[in-house]
Design a protein around this motif. Structure first.
Motif, PDB file in Angstrom:
ATOM      1  N   LYS A 110      10.939  74.271  49.519  1.00 20.07           N
ATOM      2  CA  LYS A 110      12.417  73.923  50.789  1.00 20.07           C
ATOM      3  C   LYS A 110      11.923  73.985  51.908  1.00 20.07           C
ATOM      4  CE  LYS A 110      14.974  76.952  47.187  1.00 20.07           C
ATOM      5  NZ  LYS A 110      15.616  78.107  47.283  1.00 20.07           N
ATOM      6  N   ILE A 111      12.646  72.844  52.449  1.00 21.91           N
ATOM      7  CA  ILE A 111      11.899  72.723  54.033  1.00 21.91           C
ATOM      8  C   ILE A 111      13.031  72.644  55.279  1.00 21.91           C
ATOM      9  CG2 ILE A 111      11.433  70.978  55.428  1.00 21.91           C
ATOM     10  CD1 ILE A 111       9.136  72.499  53.598  1.00 21.91           C
ATOM     11  N   PHE A 112      13.019  73.450  55.804  1.00 21.75           N
ATOM     12  CA  PHE A 112      14.076  74.155  56.713  1.00 21.75           C
ATOM     13  C   PHE A 112      13.542  72.705  58.281  1.00 21.75           C
ATOM     14  CE2 PHE A 112      14.887  77.714  60.523  1.00 21.75           C
ATOM     15  CZ  PHE A 112      15.990  76.673  60.722  1.00 21.75           C
ATOM     16  N   LEU A 113      13.768  71.937  58.243  1.00 29.74           N
ATOM     17  CA  LEU A 113      13.801  71.162  59.531  1.00 29.74           C
ATOM     18  C   LEU A 113      14.694  71.768  60.620  1.00 29.74           C
ATOM     19  CD1 LEU A 113      12.327  68.455  60.199  1.00 29.74           C
ATOM     20  CD2 LEU A 113      13.800  67.657  59.431  1.00 29.74           C
ATOM     21  N   ASP A 114      13.922  72.027  61.359  1.00 31.91           N
ATOM     22  CA  ASP A 114      14.103  72.936  63.224  1.00 31.91           C
ATOM     23  C   ASP A 114      14.178  71.969  64.050  1.00 31.91           C
ATOM     24  OD1 ASP A 114      15.390  74.709  64.525  1.00 31.91           O
ATOM     25  OD2 ASP A 114      13.282  75.659  64.864  1.00 31.91           O
ATOM     26  N   MET A 115      14.974  70.568  63.852  1.00 32.01           N
ATOM     27  CA  MET A 115      15.406  70.139  65.046  1.00 32.01           C
ATOM     28  C   MET A 115      15.963  70.111  66.302  1.00 32.01           C
ATOM     29  SD  MET A 115      12.975  67.469  64.665  1.00 32.01           S
ATOM     30  CE  MET A 115      12.052  68.825  64.429  1.00 32.01           C
ATOM     31  N   LYS A 116      17.012  71.288  66.202  1.00 31.90           N
ATOM     32  CA  LYS A 116      17.985  71.453  67.375  1.00 31.90           C
ATOM     33  C   LYS A 116      18.582  70.374  67.528  1.00 31.90           C
ATOM     34  CE  LYS A 116      16.071  75.472  68.363  1.00 31.90           C
ATOM     35  NZ  LYS A 116      14.419  75.030  67.826  1.00 31.90           N
ATOM     36  N   LEU A 117      19.116  69.709  66.698  1.00 33.76           N
ATOM     37  CA  LEU A 117      20.045  67.812  67.751  1.00 33.76           C
ATOM     38  C   LEU A 117      21.268  68.000  68.442  1.00 33.76           C
ATOM     39  CD1 LEU A 117      20.191  65.928  64.121  1.00 33.76           C
ATOM     40  CD2 LEU A 117      18.355  65.869  65.957  1.00 33.76           C
ATOM     41  N   LEU A 118      21.300  67.897  69.328  1.00 35.42           N
ATOM     42  CA  LEU A 118      22.609  67.759  70.282  1.00 35.42           C
ATOM     43  C   LEU A 118      22.057  66.011  70.776  1.00 35.42           C
ATOM     44  CD1 LEU A 118      24.953  68.937  71.110  1.00 35.42           C
ATOM     45  CD2 LEU A 118      23.088  69.200  73.637  1.00 35.42           C
TER      46      LEU A 118
END
Length: 230
Positions: free
Chosen positions: A57-65
């Protein structure tokens, strides 16, 4: 409940080779990994896709805005990568655009509220009038209204946030530090057991594992502590 489903190890290392070595070392003890900026810009996105295909499982931490159209396009592509979780800043318009784009998929969208490295003075310096807890609670309510899968906040706010989110939304908490470990640059921290008891659903742990002399042993100790709280 299996604590391995709740522990997310942050692959905050300089290279893909180091990340792959760490994943191999941790083996079946860790099922869930976070990939953020540091690794993303040195081949980490390809690694994320490969790990997801291998069953992690992958948590992609890109904090998009960004503007709505750009957020939507990015989320649509991230869905195709097979990611489990994705972060974006908890601004109402951005969250709504992401929710609409991810509709029908299994991607859990997480709104980032206030970074665990920030305190009230940091927020004041950034131009916010609310203190950290008040802003977190505001963002949590907005995330729920937008139909997000959950939020990211400090475990110190978890109990109050859980009352807003209800029992089903994900509440992901970084800034987790086992008793006696160095806080580093984190300012709002809790131990693994304290965080779960407070209402966290998933714990993000990086340096206490990645920088340990024996990462596997460190991960196993954290899992054991978590299991006692579940």
């Amino acid at each position: 409940m299996d604590a391995r489903d709740r522990l997310i190890v942050g692959l905050d290392v300089p290279t893909v080779a180091q990340a792959e070595t760490l994943v191999s070392t941790l083996g079946d003890d860790v099922l869930f990994y976070k990939i953020g900026y540091q690794l993303a810009f040195t081949g980490g996105l390809e690694l994320a896709r490969d790990m997801a295909q291998s069953g992690k499982k992958i948590f992609l931490d890109m904090k998009l805005l960004d503007i709505d159209n750009t957020i939507a396009s990015a989320v649509e592509n991230i869905v195709k990568m097979g990611m489990t979780m994705l972060t974006l800043h908890a601004y109402p318009k951005a969250m709504q655009a992401a929710v609409d784009a991810a509709k029908g998929s299994d991607l859990c969208l997480l709104g980032v509220t206030v970074l665990t490295s920030m305190d009230n003075q940091d927020l004041l310096d950034a131009g916010y009038s609310q203190d950290a807890k008040s802003l977190v609670l505001t963002r949590a309510a907005q995330a729920k209204a937008a139909g997000m899968g959950g939020i990211v906040c400090s475990a110190q706010e978890a109990s109050a946030v859980r009352a807003i989110l209800g029992p089903d939304m994900a509440l992901v908490t970084p800034g987790i530090r086992p008793a006696g470990s160095d806080n580093g640059d984190q300012k709002r921290v809790m131990t693994p057991a304290q965080a779960l008891i407070a209402g966290s659903s998933h714990l993000v742990v990086a340096r206490p594992i990645t920088q340990a002399q024996e990462p596997k042993t460190a991960a196993q100790a954290i899992l054991a502590e978590m299991q006692t709280a579940l």
